[in-house]
Design an enzyme around this catalytic site. Structure first.
Site, PDB file in Angstrom:
ATOM      1  N   ASP A   1     -60.138 -14.425   0.816  1.00 27.28           N
ATOM      2  CA  ASP A   1     -59.941 -13.225   0.064  1.00 27.28           C
ATOM      3  C   ASP A   1     -58.956 -12.215   0.556  1.00 27.28           C
ATOM      4  O   ASP A   1     -58.193 -11.550  -0.362  1.00 27.28           O
ATOM      5  CB  ASP A   1     -61.351 -12.840  -0.070  1.00 27.28           C
ATOM      6  CG  ASP A   1     -62.314 -13.344  -1.131  1.00 27.28           C
ATOM      7  OD1 ASP A   1     -61.763 -14.000  -1.909  1.00 27.28           O
ATOM      8  OD2 ASP A   1     -63.373 -13.160  -1.058  1.00 27.28           O
TER       9      ASP A   1
ATOM     10  N   LYS B   1     -72.273 -16.614   0.996  1.00 20.55           N
ATOM     11  CA  LYS B   1     -70.912 -16.319   1.804  1.00 20.55           C
ATOM     12  C   LYS B   1     -71.398 -15.917   3.369  1.00 20.55           C
ATOM     13  O   LYS B   1     -70.461 -16.236   4.320  1.00 20.55           O
ATOM     14  CB  LYS B   1     -70.084 -15.032   1.397  1.00 20.55           C
ATOM     15  CG  LYS B   1     -69.403 -15.582   0.109  1.00 20.55           C
ATOM     16  CD  LYS B   1     -68.432 -14.283  -0.395  1.00 20.55           C
ATOM     17  CE  LYS B   1     -67.429 -14.877  -1.424  1.00 20.55           C
ATOM     18  NZ  LYS B   1     -66.459 -13.746  -1.838  1.00 20.55           N
TER      19      LYS B   1
HETATM   20  N1  LIG Z   1     -60.606 -10.745  -8.079  1.00 22.80           N
HETATM   21  C1  LIG Z   1     -61.131 -11.555  -7.249  1.00 22.80           C
HETATM   22  O1  LIG Z   1     -60.723 -12.460  -6.776  1.00 22.80           O
HETATM   23  C2  LIG Z   1     -62.472 -11.087  -6.580  1.00 22.80           C
HETATM   24  C3  LIG Z   1     -63.097 -11.375  -5.495  1.00 22.80           C
HETATM   25  C4  LIG Z   1     -63.999 -10.694  -5.183  1.00 22.80           C
HETATM   26  C5  LIG Z   1     -64.761  -9.750  -5.723  1.00 22.80           C
HETATM   27  N2  LIG Z   1     -64.190  -9.435  -6.954  1.00 22.80           N
HETATM   28  C6  LIG Z   1     -65.174  -8.427  -7.788  1.00 22.80           C
HETATM   29  O2  LIG Z   1     -65.254  -7.281  -7.189  1.00 22.80           O
HETATM   30  C7  LIG Z   1     -66.472  -6.781  -7.388  1.00 22.80           C
HETATM   31  C8  LIG Z   1     -67.195  -6.163  -6.284  1.00 22.80           C
HETATM   32  O3  LIG Z   1     -67.585  -7.436  -5.376  1.00 22.80           O
HETATM   33  P1  LIG Z   1     -68.091  -7.484  -3.947  1.00 22.80           P
HETATM   34  O4  LIG Z   1     -68.213  -9.039  -3.673  1.00 22.80           O
HETATM   35  O5  LIG Z   1     -67.591  -6.404  -3.224  1.00 22.80           O
HETATM   36  O6  LIG Z   1     -69.650  -6.973  -4.514  1.00 22.80           O
HETATM   37  P2  LIG Z   1     -70.669  -6.158  -3.616  1.00 22.80           P
HETATM   38  O7  LIG Z   1     -70.782  -6.675  -2.236  1.00 22.80           O
HETATM   39  O8  LIG Z   1     -72.023  -6.210  -4.110  1.00 22.80           O
HETATM   40  O9  LIG Z   1     -70.151  -4.556  -3.375  1.00 22.80           O
HETATM   41  C9  LIG Z   1     -70.342  -3.825  -4.573  1.00 22.80           C
HETATM   42  C10 LIG Z   1     -69.579  -2.511  -4.694  1.00 22.80           C
HETATM   43  O10 LIG Z   1     -69.704  -2.006  -5.942  1.00 22.80           O
HETATM   44  C11 LIG Z   1     -70.283  -0.675  -5.827  1.00 22.80           C
HETATM   45  N3  LIG Z   1     -71.032  -0.471  -7.274  1.00 22.80           N
HETATM   46  C12 LIG Z   1     -71.837  -1.496  -7.699  1.00 22.80           C
HETATM   47  N4  LIG Z   1     -72.499  -0.692  -8.850  1.00 22.80           N
HETATM   48  C13 LIG Z   1     -71.954   0.571  -8.997  1.00 22.80           C
HETATM   49  C14 LIG Z   1     -72.312   1.988  -9.644  1.00 22.80           C
HETATM   50  N5  LIG Z   1     -72.947   1.713 -10.863  1.00 22.80           N
HETATM   51  N6  LIG Z   1     -71.714   2.811  -9.408  1.00 22.80           N
HETATM   52  C15 LIG Z   1     -70.843   2.764  -8.260  1.00 22.80           C
HETATM   53  N7  LIG Z   1     -70.702   1.891  -7.486  1.00 22.80           N
HETATM   54  C16 LIG Z   1     -71.169   0.718  -7.755  1.00 22.80           C
HETATM   55  C17 LIG Z   1     -71.014  -0.639  -4.709  1.00 22.80           C
HETATM   56  O11 LIG Z   1     -71.447   0.426  -4.196  1.00 22.80           O
HETATM   57  P3  LIG Z   1     -72.823   0.876  -3.094  1.00 22.80           P
HETATM   58  O12 LIG Z   1     -72.358   0.321  -1.847  1.00 22.80           O
HETATM   59  O13 LIG Z   1     -73.255   2.283  -3.530  1.00 22.80           O
HETATM   60  O14 LIG Z   1     -73.997  -0.274  -3.557  1.00 22.80           O
HETATM   61  C18 LIG Z   1     -70.476  -1.603  -3.802  1.00 22.80           C
HETATM   62  O15 LIG Z   1     -69.376  -0.793  -3.256  1.00 22.80           O
HETATM   63  C19 LIG Z   1     -67.306  -7.705  -8.255  1.00 22.80           C
HETATM   64  O16 LIG Z   1     -66.782  -7.262  -9.524  1.00 22.80           O
HETATM   65  C20 LIG Z   1     -66.491  -8.919  -8.201  1.00 22.80           C
HETATM   66  O17 LIG Z   1     -66.344  -9.783  -9.403  1.00 22.80           O
HETATM   67  C21 LIG Z   1     -63.403  -9.885  -7.415  1.00 22.80           C
END
Ligand SMILES: NC(=O)c1ccc[n+]([C@@H]2O[C@H](COP(=O)([O-])OP(=O)(O)OC[C@H]3O[C@@H](n4cnc5c(N)ncnc54)[C@H](OP(=O)(O)O)[C@@H]3O)[C@@H](O)[C@H]2O)c1
Length: 281
Positions: free
Chosen positions: A103, A67
């Site tokens: 998004d 991305k």
């Molecule tokens: N519905 C949709 O269209 C859509 C679109 C995009 C994403 N999503 C979903 O949204 C989620 C996040 O995506 P992203 O792209 O934002 O990922 P990302 O950039 O990797 O961010 C992950 C987030 O989750 C937190 N996290 C991960 N593991 C954790 C744990 N064990 N305990 C506490 N916090 C934790 C991280 O905290 P830290 O900063 O502390 O690491 C960070 O805030 C995913 O599940 C993805 O599938 C859905």
């Protein structure tokens, strides 16, 4: 004229449901064109863009881990992609490759669709997480005049996000959650917690006012334990599948020159696929 060709670019990308939903729209609208997987390793990205013309691409979607990495290959990116710092949709304008981020629109359109009037009361939203999805959520919520209270495992990541967006976003420790929730009109989970294979999101929703909406952007499983707890307490709930469906609309419109609609039938199709592949979903 050759039929438009679009793709989902990622690595790995085999799990993506984008071909299913764009394929549904191509089929039901009776349009020529195709939408396929582009499973491209990071070191193969320059070659992918060098072959763009030869492959006859009209545009496509971009997902993890590309991305941000795609930006140098584009002539320009739109204001939303600049604000988020990531591109999820590419199209061509007068021969130039242009990147955008849908998004934000998908996040808000889904909320408006499933919880109309969600922003009529409190102007306060609690957002859990500070990754890419949290950026999209925060930007969309700021655009609707909300104040965003961010809570994230790594406080520095939340602070970086708040600095990026300015005064409308403030960061808080997890112990502050009950107090924040008591004033909130919306609680959003943008962390990966609650997703299949990840730990559960441990949160007590008791302080949340009855009118507050609970939104989980995780969509595998469809009804996460967070949403189940919220529904059992009588809150309106919004699942993440609609965000995926709504974010796809602008890209399809640009590549195939027809505006698709997020129908109940499309949702049911993708839901059935998730349930078939997710035990207990
Ligand atoms: N519905 C949709 O269209 C859509 C679109 C995009 C994403 N999503 C979903 O949204 C989620 C996040 O995506 P992203 O792209 O934002 O990922 P990302 O950039 O990797 O961010 C992950 C987030 O989750 C937190 N996290 C991960 N593991 C954790 C744990 N064990 N305990 C506490 N916090 C934790 C991280 O905290 P830290 O900063 O502390 O690491 C960070 O805030 C995913 O599940 C993805 O599938 C859905």
């Amino acid at each position: 004229m050759t039929a438009p060709r679009a793709f989902i670019l990622g690595y790995p990308v085999g799990h993506s449901r984008s071909p299913m939903l764009h394929g549904y729209w191509l089929r039901t609208l009776g349009l020529p064109g195709s939408y396929g997987l582009a499973d491209v390793a990071p070191d193969a990205l320059p070659g992918f863009f060098a072959d763009w013309q030869r492959n006859g691409f009209t545009g496509g979607n971009v997902t993890v881990p590309h991305k941000v990495a795609v930006v140098p290959f584009l002539a320009r990116i739109d204001a939303t992609a600049r604000a988020i710092g990531a591109v999820n949709t590419i199209w061509t304008e007068d021969g130039d490759l242009v990147g955008g981020n849908t998004d934000v629109g998908g996040f808000i359109a889904n909320l408006d669709h499933l919880a109309p009037g969600w922003d009529a009361g409190s102007r306060s939203a609690v957002v859990l997480g500070a990754g890419g999805a949290a950026r999209a959520a925060a930007y969309g919520l700021l655009g609707r005049g909300m104040h965003v209270h961010l809570v994230n495992r790594t406080r520095e990541n939340a602070q970086a996000l708040a600095e990026h967006f300015g005064a409308g976003v403030t960061t808080h420790a997890r112990v502050d959650l009950p107090e924040l929730m008591a004033e909130a009109g919306l609680l959003v989970n943008t962390t990966a917690l609650g997703m299949l294979g990840k730990p559960l999101l441990e949160i007590d929703l008791a302080p949340l006012p009855q009118r507050a909406v609970v939104y989980d952007i995780v969509y595998v499983p469809l009804y996460t334990p967070l949403l189940q707890q919220a529904a059992a307490r009588g809150h309106r709930v919004v699942d993440g599948l609609g965000m995926l469906l709504h974010q796809a609309v602008p890209g399809f419109t640009r590549w195939f020159s027809a505006m698709p609609v997020v129908t109940d039938e499309l949702r049911a199709l993708v839901e059935a696929d998730i349930r078939a592949k997710t035990p207990g979903a």
